[in-house]
Design an enzyme around this catalytic site. Structure first.
Site, PDB file in Angstrom:
ATOM      1  N   GLY A  47       0.868  -1.170   0.000  1.00 43.30           N
ATOM      2  CA  GLY A  47       0.000   0.000   0.000  1.00 43.30           C
ATOM      3  C   GLY A  47       0.898   1.211   0.000  1.00 43.30           C
ATOM      4  O   GLY A  47       1.763   1.349  -0.856  1.00 43.30           O
ATOM      5  N   GLU A  48       0.754   2.050   0.980  1.00 45.26           N
ATOM      6  CA  GLU A  48       1.557   3.275   1.070  1.00 45.26           C
ATOM      7  C   GLU A  48       2.185   3.299   2.461  1.00 45.26           C
ATOM      8  O   GLU A  48       1.478   3.433   3.464  1.00 45.26           O
ATOM      9  CB  GLU A  48       0.623   4.468   0.838  1.00 45.26           C
ATOM     10  CG  GLU A  48       1.267   5.557   0.022  1.00 45.26           C
ATOM     11  CD  GLU A  48       2.264   6.353   0.833  1.00 45.26           C
ATOM     12  OE1 GLU A  48       3.362   6.634   0.317  1.00 45.26           O
ATOM     13  OE2 GLU A  48       1.950   6.673   1.993  1.00 45.26           O
ATOM     14  N   SER A  49       3.498   3.162   2.498  1.00 46.00           N
ATOM     15  CA  SER A  49       4.136   2.937   3.804  1.00 46.00           C
ATOM     16  C   SER A  49       4.011   4.142   4.729  1.00 46.00           C
ATOM     17  O   SER A  49       3.949   3.964   5.949  1.00 46.00           O
ATOM     18  CB  SER A  49       5.595   2.500   3.636  1.00 46.00           C
ATOM     19  OG  SER A  49       6.296   3.364   2.795  1.00 46.00           O
ATOM     20  N   CYS A  79       5.939  -5.380  -0.241  1.00 48.95           N
ATOM     21  CA  CYS A  79       6.081  -4.034  -0.782  1.00 48.95           C
ATOM     22  C   CYS A  79       6.108  -3.001   0.353  1.00 48.95           C
ATOM     23  O   CYS A  79       7.097  -2.963   1.095  1.00 48.95           O
ATOM     24  CB  CYS A  79       5.002  -3.797  -1.829  1.00 48.95           C
ATOM     25  SG  CYS A  79       5.486  -2.541  -3.008  1.00 48.95           S
ATOM     26  N   ARG A 106      12.780   3.179  -1.063  1.00 46.08           N
ATOM     27  CA  ARG A 106      11.406   3.304  -1.575  1.00 46.08           C
ATOM     28  C   ARG A 106      11.407   3.741  -3.035  1.00 46.08           C
ATOM     29  O   ARG A 106      12.257   4.523  -3.455  1.00 46.08           O
ATOM     30  CB  ARG A 106      10.616   4.336  -0.743  1.00 46.08           C
ATOM     31  CG  ARG A 106      10.354   3.875   0.656  1.00 46.08           C
ATOM     32  CD  ARG A 106       9.603   4.932   1.458  1.00 46.08           C
ATOM     33  NE  ARG A 106       8.237   5.138   0.966  1.00 46.08           N
ATOM     34  CZ  ARG A 106       7.403   6.015   1.516  1.00 46.08           C
ATOM     35  NH1 ARG A 106       7.776   6.751   2.542  1.00 46.08           N
ATOM     36  NH2 ARG A 106       6.194   6.146   1.035  1.00 46.08           N
ATOM     37  N   ILE A 136       4.766  -2.859  -8.018  1.00 50.17           N
ATOM     38  CA  ILE A 136       3.982  -1.622  -8.101  1.00 50.17           C
ATOM     39  C   ILE A 136       4.690  -0.559  -7.251  1.00 50.17           C
ATOM     40  O   ILE A 136       4.705  -0.664  -6.025  1.00 50.17           O
ATOM     41  CB  ILE A 136       2.539  -1.843  -7.591  1.00 50.17           C
ATOM     42  CG1 ILE A 136       1.866  -2.991  -8.362  1.00 50.17           C
ATOM     43  CG2 ILE A 136       1.727  -0.555  -7.715  1.00 50.17           C
ATOM     44  CD1 ILE A 136       0.528  -3.437  -7.795  1.00 50.17           C
ATOM     45  N   ARG A 137       5.326   0.392  -7.922  1.00 48.97           N
ATOM     46  CA  ARG A 137       6.123   1.410  -7.209  1.00 48.97           C
ATOM     47  C   ARG A 137       6.933   0.752  -6.096  1.00 48.97           C
ATOM     48  O   ARG A 137       6.883   1.132  -4.920  1.00 48.97           O
ATOM     49  CB  ARG A 137       5.218   2.525  -6.653  1.00 48.97           C
ATOM     50  CG  ARG A 137       4.640   3.387  -7.772  1.00 48.97           C
ATOM     51  CD  ARG A 137       3.646   4.424  -7.285  1.00 48.97           C
ATOM     52  NE  ARG A 137       4.184   5.279  -6.241  1.00 48.97           N
ATOM     53  CZ  ARG A 137       4.909   6.378  -6.451  1.00 48.97           C
ATOM     54  NH1 ARG A 137       5.219   6.736  -7.668  1.00 48.97           N
ATOM     55  NH2 ARG A 137       5.311   7.101  -5.453  1.00 48.97           N
ATOM     56  N   HIS A 172       4.239  -8.350  -5.278  1.00 46.90           N
ATOM     57  CA  HIS A 172       2.901  -8.604  -4.713  1.00 46.90           C
ATOM     58  C   HIS A 172       2.488 -10.054  -4.935  1.00 46.90           C
ATOM     59  O   HIS A 172       1.744 -10.346  -5.877  1.00 46.90           O
ATOM     60  CB  HIS A 172       1.884  -7.656  -5.352  1.00 46.90           C
ATOM     61  CG  HIS A 172       1.998  -6.256  -4.844  1.00 46.90           C
ATOM     62  ND1 HIS A 172       1.272  -5.794  -3.768  1.00 46.90           N
ATOM     63  CD2 HIS A 172       2.788  -5.239  -5.224  1.00 46.90           C
ATOM     64  CE1 HIS A 172       1.597  -4.534  -3.522  1.00 46.90           C
ATOM     65  NE2 HIS A 172       2.520  -4.175  -4.401  1.00 46.90           N
ATOM     66  N   GLU A 174       0.351 -11.739  -3.534  1.00 48.02           N
ATOM     67  CA  GLU A 174      -1.088 -11.961  -3.306  1.00 48.02           C
ATOM     68  C   GLU A 174      -1.900 -11.751  -4.576  1.00 48.02           C
ATOM     69  O   GLU A 174      -3.061 -12.141  -4.625  1.00 48.02           O
ATOM     70  CB  GLU A 174      -1.598 -11.031  -2.190  1.00 48.02           C
ATOM     71  CG  GLU A 174      -1.717  -9.559  -2.556  1.00 48.02           C
ATOM     72  CD  GLU A 174      -0.371  -8.817  -2.595  1.00 48.02           C
ATOM     73  OE1 GLU A 174       0.686  -9.471  -2.451  1.00 48.02           O
ATOM     74  OE2 GLU A 174      -0.386  -7.595  -2.804  1.00 48.02           O
TER      75      GLU A 174
HETATM   76  N1  GLN Z   1       5.711   2.952  -3.039  1.00 46.26           N
HETATM   77  C1  GLN Z   1       5.043   2.487  -1.848  1.00 46.26           C
HETATM   78  C2  GLN Z   1       5.760   3.008  -0.588  1.00 46.26           C
HETATM   79  O1  GLN Z   1       6.869   3.478  -0.666  1.00 46.26           O
HETATM   80  C3  GLN Z   1       4.966   0.980  -1.808  1.00 46.26           C
HETATM   81  C4  GLN Z   1       4.131   0.478  -2.977  1.00 46.26           C
HETATM   82  C5  GLN Z   1       3.393  -0.792  -2.707  1.00 46.26           C
HETATM   83  O2  GLN Z   1       3.254  -1.248  -1.574  1.00 46.26           O
HETATM   84  N2  GLN Z   1       2.863  -1.358  -3.774  1.00 46.26           N
HETATM   85  O3  GLN Z   1       5.186   2.957   0.438  1.00 46.26           O
END
Ligand code: GLN
Length: 197
Positions: A47-49, A79, A106, A136-137, A172, A174
């Site tokens: 997700g977004e850390s 991630c 990151r 994903i990113r 990912h 999952e």
């Molecule tokens: N770019 C996100 C971060 O730095 C991580 C991306 C993800 O969990 N798919 O938090």
């Protein structure tokens, strides 16, 4: 039945629940310290850390999660979850749990290739060879400590690592339809931690 807790602050919680159930686990959403009591393993989803870290601080979960790990029960961070497990973060640092002896950089694949899929290198450990990995990113893991074992690489870079019963994937696992070997390993580690039935 093995009970897999999923940290439910933000991120791909439902996909992890489905992946855990596909390999035979049952799932519990974790948002409070007491949710940790009855679970055998814990997933920190992607997700977004920064958002997840703020939630961990708000809910007072940093120390309870460290204590959970100290009981020997396994954790899987994917991630953003892998970032939160690491000892240090580069590029917009966040407070981490410090359970994985690695530095997480990151968004290390840059903005041009935010998301991509690739097969893991043939030299990866079985059953993680030729595994389709979705990034994903994604972060990259660097400066791995001596206790960190690399289970899979993509283009030579570690994408799935293990330190005793802590697993971290920069991709990912999952996502996808079939049973995920990463979730299978998490269940196996949970059963090992629980001891003979
Ligand atoms: N770019 C996100 C971060 O730095 C991580 C991306 C993800 O969990 N798919 O938090």
């Amino acid at each position: 039945m093995t009970r897999i807790g999923i940290l439910a602050i933000q991120g791909d919680i439902e996909a992890h629940a489905a992946a855990s159930e596909r390999v035979g686990g049952c799932t519990v959403r974790v948002l409070r310290e007491k949710d940790l009591d009855g679970i055998d393993a814990l997933i920190l989803p992607g997700g977004e850390s920064t958002t997840i870290a703020k939630g961990l601080a708000r809910l007072g979960l940093y120390e309870p999660l460290r204590q959970f790990a100290a009981t020997g029960r396994p954790l899987l961070g994917t991630c953003a979850g892998a970032i939160l497990l690491s000892r240090e973060v580069e590029n917009h640092p966040v407070e981490t749990l410090g359970l994985l002896d690695a530095v997480a950089a990151r968004n290390a694949y840059g903005t041009q290739v935010d998301s991509f899929a690739a097969l893991s290198d043939a030299g990866s450990e079985a059953p993680f060879r030729d595994l389709r990995c979705t990034f994903i990113r994604a972060p990259q893991l660097r400066d791995l400590g001596p206790d960190v074992q690399v289970l899979a690489r993509v283009e030579g870079r570690p994408v799935l690592v293990r330190q005793r019963r802590v697993l971290a994937a920069t991709f990912h696992p999952e996502l996808g339809e079939g049973p995920s070997p990463v979730h299978r390993l998490l269940l196996a580690l949970a059963d090992e931690a629980a001891g003979p039935a």
